[in-house]
Every structure is written in C-alpha cells, then in structure tokens.
Motif scaffolding. Structure first.
Motif, PDB file in Angstrom:
ATOM      1  N   UNK A   1       0.854  -1.187   0.000  1.00 34.85           N
ATOM      2  CA  UNK A   1       0.000   0.000   0.000  1.00 34.85           C
ATOM      3  C   UNK A   1       0.890   1.238   0.000  1.00 34.85           C
ATOM      4  N   UNK A   2       0.592   2.170  -0.916  1.00 31.91           N
ATOM      5  CA  UNK A   2       1.405   3.380  -1.050  1.00 31.91           C
ATOM      6  C   UNK A   2       0.947   4.403  -0.010  1.00 31.91           C
ATOM      7  N   UNK A   3       1.899   4.994   0.679  1.00 29.95           N
ATOM      8  CA  UNK A   3       1.593   6.014   1.682  1.00 29.95           C
ATOM      9  C   UNK A   3       0.879   7.183   0.999  1.00 29.95           C
ATOM     10  N   UNK A   4      -0.352   7.430   1.414  1.00 32.56           N
ATOM     11  CA  UNK A   4      -1.158   8.440   0.743  1.00 32.56           C
ATOM     12  C   UNK A   4      -0.607   9.850   0.969  1.00 32.56           C
ATOM     13  N   UNK A   5      -0.333  10.202   2.220  1.00 29.61           N
ATOM     14  CA  UNK A   5       0.081  11.574   2.529  1.00 29.61           C
ATOM     15  C   UNK A   5       1.475  11.893   2.007  1.00 29.61           C
ATOM     16  N   UNK A   6       2.376  10.934   2.106  1.00 27.73           N
ATOM     17  CA  UNK A   6       3.769  11.212   1.747  1.00 27.73           C
ATOM     18  C   UNK A   6       4.043  11.067   0.253  1.00 27.73           C
ATOM     19  N   UNK A   7       3.340  10.141  -0.417  1.00 31.25           N
ATOM     20  CA  UNK A   7       3.717   9.803  -1.792  1.00 31.25           C
ATOM     21  C   UNK A   7       2.540   9.960  -2.769  1.00 31.25           C
ATOM     22  N   UNK A   8       1.467   9.222  -2.554  1.00 33.07           N
ATOM     23  CA  UNK A   8       0.407   9.153  -3.561  1.00 33.07           C
ATOM     24  C   UNK A   8      -0.259  10.501  -3.795  1.00 33.07           C
ATOM     25  N   UNK A   9      -0.649  11.192  -2.706  1.00 35.34           N
ATOM     26  CA  UNK A   9      -1.376  12.446  -2.867  1.00 35.34           C
ATOM     27  C   UNK A   9      -0.512  13.546  -3.483  1.00 35.34           C
ATOM     28  N   UNK A  10       0.754  13.721  -3.093  1.00 38.32           N
ATOM     29  CA  UNK A  10       1.563  14.756  -3.757  1.00 38.32           C
ATOM     30  C   UNK A  10       1.723  14.532  -5.258  1.00 38.32           C
ATOM     31  N   UNK A  11       1.896  13.274  -5.684  1.00 41.21           N
ATOM     32  CA  UNK A  11       2.040  13.020  -7.123  1.00 41.21           C
ATOM     33  C   UNK A  11       0.715  13.292  -7.840  1.00 41.21           C
ATOM     34  N   UNK A  12      -0.389  12.899  -7.218  1.00 42.61           N
ATOM     35  CA  UNK A  12      -1.689  13.181  -7.835  1.00 42.61           C
ATOM     36  C   UNK A  12      -1.937  14.682  -7.947  1.00 42.61           C
ATOM     37  N   UNK A  13      -1.606  15.431  -6.908  1.00 44.73           N
ATOM     38  CA  UNK A  13      -1.794  16.883  -6.954  1.00 44.73           C
ATOM     39  C   UNK A  13      -0.905  17.522  -8.012  1.00 44.73           C
ATOM     40  N   UNK A  14       0.308  17.002  -8.154  1.00 44.48           N
ATOM     41  CA  UNK A  14       1.201  17.496  -9.208  1.00 44.48           C
ATOM     42  C   UNK A  14       0.582  17.257 -10.577  1.00 44.48           C
ATOM     43  N   UNK A  15       0.109  16.034 -10.813  1.00 44.06           N
ATOM     44  CA  UNK A  15      -0.513  15.688 -12.099  1.00 44.06           C
ATOM     45  C   UNK A  15      -1.728  16.565 -12.368  1.00 44.06           C
ATOM     46  N   UNK A  16      -2.638  16.665 -11.410  1.00 48.22           N
ATOM     47  CA  UNK A  16      -3.861  17.446 -11.623  1.00 48.22           C
ATOM     48  C   UNK A  16      -3.554  18.923 -11.847  1.00 48.22           C
ATOM     49  N   UNK A  17      -2.620  19.445 -11.063  1.00 52.13           N
ATOM     50  CA  UNK A  17      -2.259  20.850 -11.231  1.00 52.13           C
ATOM     51  C   UNK A  17      -1.661  21.141 -12.600  1.00 52.13           C
ATOM     52  N   UNK A  18      -0.820  20.224 -13.073  1.00 53.71           N
ATOM     53  CA  UNK A  18      -0.204  20.432 -14.382  1.00 53.71           C
ATOM     54  C   UNK A  18      -1.242  20.340 -15.498  1.00 53.71           C
ATOM     55  N   UNK A  19      -2.193  19.394 -15.404  1.00 53.83           N
ATOM     56  CA  UNK A  19      -3.212  19.283 -16.446  1.00 53.83           C
ATOM     57  C   UNK A  19      -4.159  20.484 -16.409  1.00 53.83           C
TER      58      UNK A  19
END
Length: 515
Positions: free
Chosen positions: A110-128
C-alpha cells in the motif's frame, strides 16, 4: 404550384445527426424534407446504455462534462432521465467520483497516501489544469510535459531518492488515466498546446440515472414519424453536382437516394478509412470526387483513438484456514481472523505497476484502476485505451478473466496462514462484459484528440462544408456538411461537441435558406 422542399439527408443517427435533424424540423417548420439514415440497427451511435449483473452501465458515452449551461444536461432533464427511480437498477457512478481511494504498488504494498500518492496526484492534476488553462510551459507532447514536471518536483524535494521509483510508477498510472480521458494511444501523441483550447462546461460532471440512451430516445421521439431509417450503410457519396447521390448497402443490395444537402456525421475513424486506397475494404465511404486535400490532411493529422470499458462481476472468496484446522466448533484452536470475518467491500483500487509480477499480462498494465461502479457494488470497472483497448477486444472471456485475476492477486493479496501458499486475492471474477469500439465497422474507434502535428485549426477544417466556400455568396450551393464530435474545436471528444455541431450545421442550412 407547390414549391419543392429542399431534401436533407442526415447520415448517422448519433447525437450529432439527430440534433441536426431535430433543429431543421423545429427551426424550419415544414420547409425541409429531412431523412436520417443509420447504418446500424439502433439509433444512438457511440451512446449505448446496457445492463450487467443487475446494474445499468454505459458501454459508450458515460459522463456529462459539466452541467451549467449544458445542452446535453438539459436534454437529459427534459427526458426525465435525471430522476432516480427507486425501482430501477443502480447505475454507474451513482455516488459520483470516489473520494476514498486505495493506491497499491504491484506486489501488494500500500502506497503512503500523505507522503507519496497524494503529492504526485496533486502534481498531475495541477499540471493538467495549467495545460487546459493555456498556462503550461514548454511545447511538445503532454507526456513530455508531465515527465518534465515530475523530474522538477523530484529535483526540488530535499532527499527522498528512494521514492523516485514509486513516484515514476504513480505518474505512469495517471498517464494511463489521461489516455482513457483523451483516447490517445500514448500521451506522447497528444499535443500540449491544443489542451489549452479544450473546454468542459462549468459545474460538476455527472452520469445519468436513467441511462444516456434516454437522451437519444428523446431526440428520436421529437422527430416526425418515419424520419429515421435504420440498416442503410453509406458506401459511396457522389457530390460532384446537385442533387448529391448517396449509395447505400441494404440487406445485400444497393439503394440510391438523392438529396439537395447531406449532413455527414460518420466518425473520424470512418473518415480515416475513407481516405485510404480502398475505402470499401477499410470500412470507409468512397467519395466522388475524392475529398479535397485540405479535408484529407485534417482527417489524417487528427488523432482518433480507442477506449474500451471492462465490467466485472466479483464475488468474495472465503479466507483460507490454517493448516491442521479442521473447522470444528469445540476445540481449543482459533480460526484465522480473515476466515471468521465477513468479506470487506471491494476497494476503489488505483494500481502503480512496476513490472515485478510476470503473471500480469501486458494489456492489464495499461489501466489505471479497478473500481466498483459505486460504493459497495459487486460490479467493478476498468478502462483501457489505445493498443491495450484494441487487444482486449480480441481475447476470449476466460483469458480476460485470468488476466484480471492475476492482477488482483498481486495488488490485493489476502494473508494466507498456510506455509508456502501463494497469495491470492479475496475476490474472484465471475463474469465480464466489455465494449468493442475498435472492431465495430460503423465507428472504428471511440473519439478524437488533437495529435502532435495537428491543431485546433484541423478541427475547424473538419467542419467546413463542401464545395469549399459554398456558404459564401455566388459560390456553388452547399452539398456536403460535416458534424460530429471531431468537428468542434473546443468540446471535441464529447457528446457536447456532437450536439453543438449538429445545431451548427442545421443553422448553416437555415441561414442558407434565409431562416
């Protein structure tokens, strides 16, 4: 003497064709003779509501992309399709988009949501979001842009080099999501600048409780009886003069119809097949004379991809018991906790593939997620795009089920108390249902995108009528008009584009006749 009514033949009974016909009949009064010809056995085109395992599911168009000011939302409302009938089956995404997501790396970590998964998702969404607001930096493709952003994020972060592998896998997961949103085989094919022109309507994105096909039913019901004719597939279009002659295949025979004007709403996939050397063999339409070069170039440059949906009915598998446990009720031993508990709900599973498990087939690695169609449902859905989507259509059901099962065994392994036992998932796939847009000869794909080397101007060229300049005074009269999602510069790939393009071409004819 009664003047002859202009005859308009609309080719295709999808949203674009039906909307054009409805607008002509409503806006022109009784001024036009309108016929809609459809190659298939049903109206709707790439809108197709179905049922599976007690659920209403969409095999094609699924979302209304924004409801504020949306004509498609208004149609669904007027059709009564937005009301939730308590006696009707549950429908796809009835609870909206999930806000509770389990992100897992291949192998079950399971990927750590706060440390890893959520920051990458926010980066992706912000860039799109920046790309669609026209604020992205650099040129090239969307994939190049996203990977530049991740590298910059990783370089700016203090430490955390050990996270880069999983971050790369997470970005690849979001890229798979973007592929299904856009239908691009690779985001390297998707033009970054064009993302700044694409528009949704404001407001939330919703699915339709009564099914998307209710919108189609509403449009058909609003037309005069007999307007829509099914089972007529256009094979040749002679537009050299007026009247235009349309040649159809019908039950093994050829039928010819003449028209003063044709509104052509076939998919971009069919038009791509039409510009090949043998249009008939490729599934296209033979144009006589051939389409002019500006139109052929636009057809060739624009992208038209494949997106397919795979629905799976799941059932829980009882947990294994420890070795030597006979399952009796009176002994001193205790059962494994998972064997005693009720099976949990299937999660909203997002999958970060890292290439560790050889049993997972390559085509499963092109999907972002396996998610229940709504919270607590036993029906799950995975989306596929590009080569994976096309290959999925070629596989027998049992092979698809094996591939999905191997994936779930890796990402959702259940603890197994037996020594040396291979970890397997707590869920089993009972049966599946899938779409098949690539091999459907009436569509040859799903929807359009602006490919690298193309631009929004090509979408506008798609919309130009023939002969070119025919809507300018003194030019030859309008003969062939073009509508469909691939002819709208800002809403392409959506039912909004189909609807708005149908209205546009009907208005062009109404203005042509002074209405």
């Amino acid at each position: 003497m009664v003047a002859k009514k202009p005859r308009v033949v609309v080719v295709g009974a999808g949203v674009a064709g039906l909307t054009a016909a409805h607008r002509l009949c409503a806006g022109g009064g009784d001024r036009f003779e309108v016929t809609v010809v459809e190659a298939g056995a049903r109206a709707g085109g790439r809108v197709l509501t179905s049922e599976f395992a007690g659920h209403r599911v969409e095999m094609g168009a699924t979302w209304i992309q924004g409801i504020d000011g949306s004509p498609v939302y208004a149609l669904a409302r007027d059709a009564g399709a937005l009301a939730c009938d308590r006696d009707a089956p549950p429908y796809e995404r009835m609870d909206g988009s999930p806000d509770r997501v389990l992100t897992v790396a291949e192998g079950g970590e399971v990927v750590d949501a706060d440390r890893v998964a959520r920051p990458v998702e926010e980066l992706y969404r912000g860039m799109m979001e920046a790309a669609r607001a026209g604020e992205s930096s650099g040129g090239g493709s969307v994939e190049e842009y996203l990977r530049r952003g991740l590298r910059a994020y990783q370089a700016a972060r203090q430490g955390g080099k050990e996270l880069e592998g999983i971050e790369d896998a997470l970005l690849a997961m979001h890229i798979n999501r973007e592929r299904t949103d856009t239908s691009a085989d690779e985001l390297g094919d998707l033009d970054l600048a064009a993302e700044g022109e694409y528009r949704d309507f404001p407001g939330e994105h919703v699915t339709i409780p009564g099914g998307y096909s209710r919108v189609v039913d509403r449009l058909v019901a609003a037309l005069p009886p007999g307007t829509v004719r099914l089972g007529l597939r256009l094979r040749r279009l002679d537009w050299s003069d007026t009247p235009v002659r349309l040649h159809f295949a019908e039950d093994g025979a050829t039928t010819a119809i003449t028209a003063d004007h044709v509104i052509l709403t076939v998919s971009l996939g069919v038009l791509k097949a039409s510009i090949g050397k043998d249009a008939h063999a490729a599934g296209g339409v033979a144009f006589d004379p051939p389409l002019p070069q500006f139109k052929r170039d636009a057809v060739a440059r624009l992208g038209f991809g494949v997106v397919n949906k795979l629905f799976m009915e799941l059932e829980a598998v009882p947990a294994a018991k420890p070795e030597g446990d006979g399952g009796g009720g009176g002994g001193g031993g205790s059962e494994h906790p998972l064997a005693m508990s009720a099976p949990p709900e299937f999660p909203f599973l997002h999958m970060a593939f890292r290439g560790h498990v050889s049993e997972i087939p390559w085509w499963m690695r092109g999907t972002e997620s396996i998610c229940p169609v709504h919270g607590g449902s036993s029906v799950a859905l995975a989306w596929f795009a590009g080569r994976e989507a096309e290959y999925l259509e070629s596989l027998p059901d049992d092979e698809v089920i094996r591939g999905v099962q191997a994936t779930m065994d890796s990402f959702l392994p259940a603890p197994d108390p037996r020594d040396g036992a291979k970890a397997t998932s707590r869920w089993r796939v009972k049966r599946i249902k899938r779409s098949g847009w690539a091999t459907d000869p009436l569509f040859l794909g799903s929807y359009s995108y602006v490919a690298v080397g193309s631009s929004g101007e090509d979408l506008e060229r798609m919309a130009e009528p023939l002969p070119r300049g025919s809507n300018v005074g003194g030019a030859p009269p309008l003969r062939v008009l073009f509508a469909g999602e691939a002819t709208h510069r800002t809403h392409y790939s959506t039912t909004h584009a189909a609807y708005l393009s149908g209205v546009r071409e009907a208005e062009r004819l109404l203005q042509h006749y002074g209405n």
